[in-house]
Design a protein around this motif. Structure first.
Motif, mmCIF file in Angstrom:
data_model
loop_
_atom_site.group_PDB
_atom_site.id
_atom_site.type_symbol
_atom_site.label_atom_id
_atom_site.label_comp_id
_atom_site.label_asym_id
_atom_site.label_seq_id
_atom_site.Cartn_x
_atom_site.Cartn_y
_atom_site.Cartn_z
ATOM 1 N N ILE A 24 0.908 -1.083 0.089
ATOM 2 C CA ILE A 24 -0.229 0.224 0.095
ATOM 3 C C ILE A 24 0.735 1.290 0.289
ATOM 4 N N SER A 25 1.986 1.282 0.729
ATOM 5 C CA SER A 25 2.686 2.674 1.069
ATOM 6 C C SER A 25 3.404 2.591 -0.406
ATOM 7 N N LYS A 26 4.066 1.656 -0.390
ATOM 8 C CA LYS A 26 4.323 2.146 -2.129
ATOM 9 C C LYS A 26 3.903 2.127 -3.884
ATOM 10 N N ILE A 27 2.611 2.224 -3.507
ATOM 11 C CA ILE A 27 1.649 2.744 -4.762
ATOM 12 C C ILE A 27 1.622 3.700 -4.239
ATOM 13 N N LYS A 28 1.247 3.987 -2.728
ATOM 14 C CA LYS A 28 0.858 5.554 -3.131
ATOM 15 C C LYS A 28 1.932 6.114 -3.298
ATOM 16 N N ASN A 29 3.212 5.911 -2.833
ATOM 17 C CA ASN A 29 4.656 6.889 -2.685
ATOM 18 C C ASN A 29 4.496 7.083 -4.318
ATOM 19 N N ILE A 30 4.273 6.288 -5.404
ATOM 20 C CA ILE A 30 3.907 6.829 -6.753
ATOM 21 C C ILE A 30 3.010 7.947 -6.838
ATOM 22 N N GLY A 31 2.270 7.853 -6.900
ATOM 23 C CA GLY A 31 0.420 8.068 -6.800
ATOM 24 C C GLY A 31 -0.216 7.996 -6.162
ATOM 25 N N ASP A 32 -1.019 8.691 -6.388
ATOM 26 C CA ASP A 32 -2.836 8.583 -6.279
ATOM 27 C C ASP A 32 -3.483 7.729 -6.965
ATOM 28 N N PHE A 33 -2.879 6.171 -6.470
ATOM 29 C CA PHE A 33 -3.667 5.095 -7.027
ATOM 30 C C PHE A 33 -4.400 4.637 -6.655
#
Ligand code: ADP
Ligand code: MG
Length: 683
Positions: free
Chosen positions: A588-597
């Motif tokens: 979750i945090s990795k994906i959120k780091n990249i953008g607002d997915f």
């Protein structure tokens, strides 16, 4: 024996075997020598007295035949005394208080009615001598002694009945038993990864697979090659031991099977069943399987039992439970039949305890095994005949006529597969009764001791009454009628798995004893003590010891299960739950780091995992506390056993629910143990 023994010795030994005459030491000397020669010619170097302590397992201590000579050499010897009697340290076998530990001596005594046999294993070849096991004071410390006593008791009483019917030739009445054995096979490599299977014989965790037995495609299905190879070797190994293995097939559950031998005298059948269980495990291992004899290895899937087929026959080969051709024969048959009906009705509590063990608690009363209520299936035909006899009494003038019509039309019973009721715990199957509650892992001695003794008791009562009668025919009919009237409530031909039956049974006043702990006290009621003492099968002391042993066994079993659960929960499931939730959180945090997915799927999963994990941990703590409290409890074994059943078992169930839920949501790549799908469908 006939080949090897001098004629006189053979005759004397046969007399002991067939009629129970005491055996002379001189005879034993000759027999021992012949046995030794026979065994040595076949490569044996050792012999063992083989006995069945109250653990329900078998025990053995091996001695070689060698004996020193005065000139410093050895010869192979085996004396009559060594054949007849052995002495062993009994202190580590359960005695339930029968033997103080300082009096550790136990004695084994040759049971010449059960054939000795040779067994070949890594130990070489050994001569096995079936024996009974008792204490210095003569108390039975085993399963065989009471069985032999109960066989004598029933023979004595059944003979009295036969004499009344004019039979002067029968010398002995024998109870015969054929025990069908159910079992599971799982792949050994998978088995070794399940601590619960290793320590307790059953799975303590495990979610149901998408496919179970609902399609009923396993029952009598074609046998897979790998299993067939196992079964073939099993047959051969059993035949070598003298066990007449006969029938084999797939059972209802996936990975479940059955083996049945040809029936034999009860004590021989009991010995053979022990050998079957042992050989199943041994041969399974050779084929890369583990054989599970537990009553309920998998929750939600059919469990295993043993069908104890039981009948009465005379030494001249007449099956007393076979309906005869003439009315006269039929009356005798009906008398034995109603005696059994009465015995089962009067002593349902004893039959129930004879089938009670912690494993069977998961099986009996569940919707796939006989209910915990004891009832008898007779089939419509026989039930109707009994009804006719019973009502015959009301139409007195027509009494004879009705009776004779009823009885003489009793057709030859066929062993008809359509007239079957698989839901009855005690079913008449044409010429024998099939007791289906017996636990798959236990010795068949207990149920047979009980059946023999309760039937002996009713036969005794009946003989007492009939021996006094002036008009025998009339007295028999009266007795039949009365017995049917008083005990027909135990007859039930309907669906034993249905809820309606539970209600109906309650209306009839039949006991419904739900658990092992609840069943055990039946052994020490005044009724039971009188019954067993009357027929010299078990003394009060021996009964009390069995009562204690059963409770101790229950407590030990649940303790081990709880400990194993805690071990698996703490060291396998909890760590994996933590690891998995961390993985999801990281994602979750990795994906959120990249953008607002959209990470709602991950968040939802994380919520479910952490919530279940938290509940799992709470339940783990609760189980730990309950187990701790139970083991430190100052109470008698009955109260303690109740606590284990009511509190510890309940906590175990809760913990399992969370774990099984976790199994369905955690990545299968990291789940720490083989699942039901792996265990049941990878043979
Ligand atoms: P089922 O149809 O119940 O599966 P099986 O034929 O597999 O029956 O097994 C029945 C068992 O009953 C066998 O072990 C058989 O030898 C045994 N049997 C048959 N006749 C008698 C008898 N008179 N007394 C005791 N057991 C018997
Ligand atoms: Mg059967």
């Amino acid at each position: 024996m006939r080949e090897r023994l001098p004629k006189e010795t053979y005759k004397a030994l046969k007399k002991t075997i067939d009629e129970g005459a005491t055996l002379d030491l001189k005879i034993a000397e000759v027999v021992a020598n012949a046995m030794k020669d026979w065994a040595i010619e076949r490569g044996a170097t050792h012999y063992t007295h083989w006995f069945q302590p109250m653990t329900g397992m078998t025990a053995e201590k091996h001695d070689s035949f060698i004996s020193p000579t005065s000139d410093g050499r050895v010869i192979m010897e085996f004396s009559g005394k060594e054949l007849i009697k052995g002495e062993s340290d009994a202190s580590s076998f359960p005695s339930g208080g029968l033997r103080a530990t300082f009096e550790a001596r136990g004695y084994t005594a040759w049971d010449c009615t059960s054939p000795a046999f040779l067994k070949e294993d890594a130990n070489g070849i050994t001569l096995y001598i079936p024996t009974a096991f008792c204490s210095y004071t003569g108390d039975a410390l085993d399963k065989k002694t009471p069985l032999l006593r109960s066989m004598e008791a029933i023979s004595k009483q059944a003979l009295r009945i036969l004499r009344l019917f004019g039979n002067t030739t029968t010398k002995k009445v024998i109870t015969t038993v054929g025990a069908e054995q159910e079992y599971f096979l799982v792949d050994k490599k998978l088995y070794e990864k399940r601590k619960d299977l290793i320590f307790t014989g059953r799975t303590l965790f495990g979610a149901l697979p998408p496919k179970g037995q609902e399609k009923e495609d396993h029952y009598y299905g074609s046998i897979k090659e790998r299993v067939a190879a196992f079964m073939q070797e099993l047959d051969i190994e059993l035949w070598k031991l003298g066990v007449p293995a006969k029938t084999k097939h797939n059972e209802v559950a996936p990975a479940q099977f059955e083996i049945a031998p040809i029936f034999d005298t009860t004590n021989v059948a009991a010995d053979h069943n022990q050998l079957i269980m042992e050989t199943l495990k041994k041969v399974a291992d050779r084929h890369g399987f583990a054989c599970l004899l537990h009553e309920k290895p998998f929750a939600g899937v059919n469990g295993s039992g043993k069908h104890n087929n039981w009948s009465l026959s005379t030494d001249d080969g007449q099956n007393l439970l076979k309906p005869g051709r003439t009315p006269h024969e039929n009356i005798q048959f009906l008398l034995f039949l109603t005696a059994i009906i009465k015995a089962v009705d009067l002593h349902a509590d004893l039959l129930r305890v004879s089938a009670a063990n912690p494993g069977n608690d998961h099986r009996l009363g569940a919707n796939e095994a006989p209910p915990a209520i004891i009832s008898i299936f007779l089939g419509d035909q026989l039930t109707e005949i009994l009804e006719q006899i019973e009502t015959g009494c009301d139409v007195c003038s027509k009494e004879r006529e009705i009776l004779e019509i009823g009885v003489s039309t009793l057709p030859q019973m066929r062993k008809d597969t359509t007239d079957r009721n698989r839901t009855s715990p005690f079913a008449f199957t044409g010429n024998k009764f099939e007791f289906r509650m017996v636990p798959s892992s236990a010795s068949i001695s207990d149920p047979n001791v009980i059946t023999n003794t309760i039937v002996a008791d009713v036969l005794c009562e009946m003989a007492d009454e009939l021996e006094q009668a002036e008009d025998f025919d009339k007295a028999v009919r009266k007795l039949l009628r009365r017995t049917i009237r008083e005990h027909k409530r135990v007859i039930f031909n309907g669906n034993g798995y249905s809820n309606e039956w539970i209600e109906e049974a309650a209306r009839r006043g039949l006991p419904n004893i739900a658990s092992t702990v609840e069943a055990i006290p039946a052994l020490i009621t005044e009724k039971a003590i009188n019954l067993f003492e009357r027929h010299k099968v078990l003394s009060k002391t021996e009964l009390c010891s069995r009562f204690e042993i059963l409770l101790e066994d229950y407590i030990n079993t649940i303790t081990i299960e709880a400990k194993t659960m805690l071990l698996m929960a703490k060291r396998q499931i909890l760590p994996v739950g933590i690891k998995f939730s961390a993985q999801v959180a990281e994602s979750i945090s990795k994906i959120k780091n990249i953008g607002d997915f959209d990470v709602s799927a991950q968040v939802e999963l994380l919520e479910e995992v952490t919530k279940t994990l938290a509940s799992f941990k709470r339940n783990l703590n609760n189980l730990e506390e309950a187990a701790h409290k139970a083991s430190n409890m100052e109470a008698d074994s009955y109260k303690k056993a109740c606590y284990y059943r009511d509190v510890v078992c309940a906590e175990m169930k809760k913990l399992r629910e969370d774990a099984d839920h976790l199994e369905t949501i955690i990545d299968e790549e990291i789940w720490p143990m083989p699942t039901y799908s792996d265990l049941l469908f990878q043979l």
